[in-house]
Design a protein around this motif. Sequence first.
Motif, short mmCIF file in Angstrom:
data_model
loop_
_atom_site.label_atom_id
_atom_site.label_comp_id
_atom_site.label_asym_id
_atom_site.label_seq_id
_atom_site.Cartn_x
_atom_site.Cartn_y
_atom_site.Cartn_z
N GLN A 160 12.12 33.46 8.03
CA GLN A 160 13.49 33.82 7.65
C GLN A 160 14.13 34.63 8.78
O GLN A 160 13.43 35.30 9.55
N PRO A 161 15.47 34.58 8.89
CA PRO A 161 16.16 35.38 9.90
C PRO A 161 15.85 36.87 9.71
O PRO A 161 15.75 37.35 8.57
N LYS A 162 15.70 37.60 10.81
CA LYS A 162 15.38 39.03 10.72
C LYS A 162 16.41 39.81 9.92
O LYS A 162 16.07 40.81 9.27
N ASP A 163 17.66 39.35 9.94
CA ASP A 163 18.73 40.07 9.23
C ASP A 163 18.95 39.53 7.82
O ASP A 163 19.91 39.92 7.16
N ASN A 164 18.07 38.62 7.36
CA ASN A 164 18.25 38.05 6.03
C ASN A 164 16.89 37.74 5.39
O ASN A 164 16.66 36.65 4.88
N ASN A 173 14.41 37.65 2.51
CA ASN A 173 14.54 37.64 1.05
C ASN A 173 13.28 37.00 0.48
O ASN A 173 13.23 35.80 0.22
#
Length: 369
Positions: free
Chosen positions: A317-321, A323
């Motif tokens: 997953q993206p580091k800023d997202n 979940n």
Amino acid sequence: WYDPEQLTTKDGKLIVTLSNEANHGLQYKGGMMQTWNKFCFTGGLLEVSTMLPGASDVQGLWPAVWTMGNLGRAGFGASLDGMWPYSYDTCDVGTLPNQTWPDGTPEAAATGGYNDGALSYLPGQRLSACTCTGEIHPGPTTSNGSFVGRSAPEIDVFEAQVGANGIAHVSQSAQFAPYNHAYKWDNSTETAIFHSSKFELNSYRGGQYQMTTSGIGVVDQSCYELSGGCYSVYGFEYKTGVPDGFITWISEGAASWTVKVTGLGSDDATKIGQRIIPPEPMYLIINLGMSENFGDVDLDRLVFPTHLEIDWIRVYQPKDNINVGCDPEGFPTSSYIDMFPEVYTNANLTTWKQYGQTFPRNRLVDGCT
């Protein structure tokens, strides 16, 4: 019959075995592993390294790796009743049984299925955006106090099959409800994008219990247990939201095809709104079985026991997202599951009514007080 003893590990690999062994009145015994209510994720990239079972030129086996929303537990029918395969957050006729009003309209839903039959046999979306205030619903609510539509959607990494021509292929699909007329979603070149010359749109579009967005493609014939024994990487990357939502599937380590959420927009004929790329927390399911409903079964040539092997499964997953979790903020599941424990633990319960429950009132037809 699925039995836990058919799931083993060896040399760091998960092995799912299908054997010719009588069990519970059935002749064959396979296995299913799932991470329901233990490991879930929302958005990102899922990849699986696997060796497929049997031989690549013998029909009959049904190996699959797939995901489902945590509010439904695969194999426990009552938990799925009115939940699968919805992915919908609009309050309209699409939430009602059979996608029709009590008077049987719209006509496109009443006769929009195969042979001019009913388009849908679904019982209606149990936890819809039309749910009356005060009814049992896991939430959340919107700024105007109405509920967000919740469900148990499905995205498949792959279902593998050998065709009548003796060539192995996989289908890579996502299931949706409610349905377009005749199960025809917008699969134009702008919304169904094929990245591999091996893949094309699946001719199967669905039926009364699901509408599918599905691509089908030939795979490496050597990556089967009895046909070379190599491993291959399958997966999908997805993003929720409208209009930017999408699912891109991966076959043999490369992108195979993409469906964009804009291909699942409103349908004027059936009077339904936008379907959505699942925002639900999704868990993993791995299983090996066989069924004549999935294709011909060549019992004369199948070799038992046979094995589906999984080397690894990874989620990025993206580091800023980030979940990860089955009870994420904004899409809770735990409190609802805890209210109805038998639904999620008793496989003999196949419908919500059998469990002694009724669907929450829907403000379109039941009235809200």
